[in-house]
Design an enzyme around this catalytic site. Structure first.
Site: not given
Ligand code: FEO
Length: 407
Positions: A28, A82, A84, A86, A148, A167, A195, A228
């Site tokens: 994004h 989390h 989100e 991903d 996050h 994250d 990041y 990640h």
């Protein structure tokens, strides 16, 4: 597929079972030039547990990696740190395939997962500090709001001393290596900073809270396992990333400046070069980035360690260059703090762009130097001298911010 994708052992009972996204280049609006990973983890406690999932298209890869260790149907518990997508995109299919006896998320996580997937799943909200006995492994949930998203939490596995940090402390980096100590430190430095700059910088006050909270809990961390990029398993690297987060979150003034510019017929570029001379001759480390040649997310990464943001734009059709508008819109959202700022540019008749940029930099709460510097058409020797002087003036403002303040 199980023959292709294998889990990676982290401890006798903990495995990485995530996915490697070698090809993603646009996260994004963030240029992920080295790809990314979506990390999921398997805990072989009496109650077999999956910590987080992966982006939806990587469901098969995750299931194959799990299958290389254990029949996925033997998983009893799923923890969602989390919401989100991903990390949760594969969750609905995982729930269907695994049929776990318990799914845990924070209270905000339960609401966010329902708002994303509308699956009516029975997800249990866990409180900050709540513990769950997985049988042979105790897990503690720690709320880390806005690290996050509002739902973000981390999970700590006591016996193996693993902190699953979602994250936090991650980076977008696809690699065959799963552990940070197998990778060159300069790549970790670059990608961890990028990041932080692009994902977490606007949340820095919450990052400070997370760091303080984790320090207060004094959990011994043998393995730091983000969602990640690589996993940290050496004391030195765990110390490095925790320290780097403290530095980035504090955003102390530095002696480094970034000049971001675009140019129409070369005049603003000439100004940029001479402003850089004025900065460096005053002892400032300066970096020049052409807005049409550098991605906004790389500019944000450079800005992370800078004490000054200097923007150059010609005036075109009574406004700033579109590339500069892009960078400024993006950087404004990242809410950098404690920085000197300045604007400059060439113009033909109105010269509105410098005024506009100065207004935005002021609205961002930055320490803006004067009204900026405008030069009509092509700079002559005296205009270039003014540019050099402008660089020196910015350097002076930076030095003042770095000087110890009287008590
Ligand atoms: Fe990697 Fe906030 O998701």
């Amino acid at each position: 597929m199980a023959e292709t994708f294998k889990a990676v052992k982290m401890t006798d009972r903990v495995y990485w079972v995530g996915a490697i996204d070698w090809d993603v280049r646009d996260f994004h609006g963030y240029l992920t030039q080295r790809g990314s990973t979506y990390n999921a983890y398997l805990i072989l406690a009496d109650k077999v547990t999956l910590v987080d999932t992966v982006k939806a298209p990587f469901f098969d890869e995750m299931m194959a990696r799990i299958s290389s260790v254990i029949d996925p149907q033997k998983i009893d518990v799923i923890i969602s740190n989390h919401a989100e997508m991903d990390h949760s995109g594969a969750l609905p299919k995982a729930i269907e395939a695994i049929n776990p006896t318990a799914i845990y998320a924070s209270k905000a996580g339960v609401a966010a997962l329902e708002a994303h997937f509308h699956m009516g799943a029975d997800i249990m909200a866990v409180a900050d500090g709540e513990q769950v006995d997985l049988g042979g492994e105790m897990v503690t949930f720690v709320e880390t709001k806005m690290c996050h998203w509002p739902d973000s939490m981390v999970s700590y596995l006591h016996e193996d001393q693993v902190l699953f940090s979602q994250d936090g402390f991650g980076m977008h980096l696809a690699s065959a290596e799963r552990f940070a100590d197998e990778l060159p430190q300069h790549i970790l430095d670059d990608e961890a900073a990028k990041y932080y700059a692009n994902i977490l910088l606007p949340l820095s006050k919450f990052i400070v809270r997370t760091l303080d909270k984790l320090a207060g809990l004094a959990l011994p961390i043998r393995i730091l396992a983000p969602d990640h990029g690589p996993i940290y398993r050496t004391e030195e690297q765990i110390g490095w990333i925790l320290g780097a987060y403290r530095t980035w979150a504090d955003q102390e003034p530095t002696n480094r400046a970034i000049v971001v510019y675009d140019t129409m017929w070369g005049s603003t570029e000439k100004m940029a070069h001479v402003i850089i001379e004025g900065l460096t001759q005053s002892g400032v480390e300066a970096m020049l980035m052409h807005a049409r040649g550098c991605h906004r997310s790389d500019i944000a990464a450079e800005l992370l360690n800078c004490g000054a943001l200097i923007i150059g734009t010609p005036t075109i059709n009574n406004t700033m260059f579109p590339t500069i508008a892009d960078v400024l819109t993006y950087v404004r959202g990242l809410k950098p703090l404690n920085k000197v700022a300045a604007a400059f540019g060439s113009f033909g008749w109105g010269g509105e762009a410098v005024r506009e940029v100065n207004g935005i930099l002021t609205d961002m709460g930055l320490d803006v130097v004067g009204d900026g510097l405008k030069i009509k058409y092509v700079p002559d020797e005296s205009a270039l001298a003014a540019c050099r002087q402008f660089g020196a003036q910015i350097a002076g403002r930076m030095a003042a911010r770095q000087a110890p303040q009287p008590k």
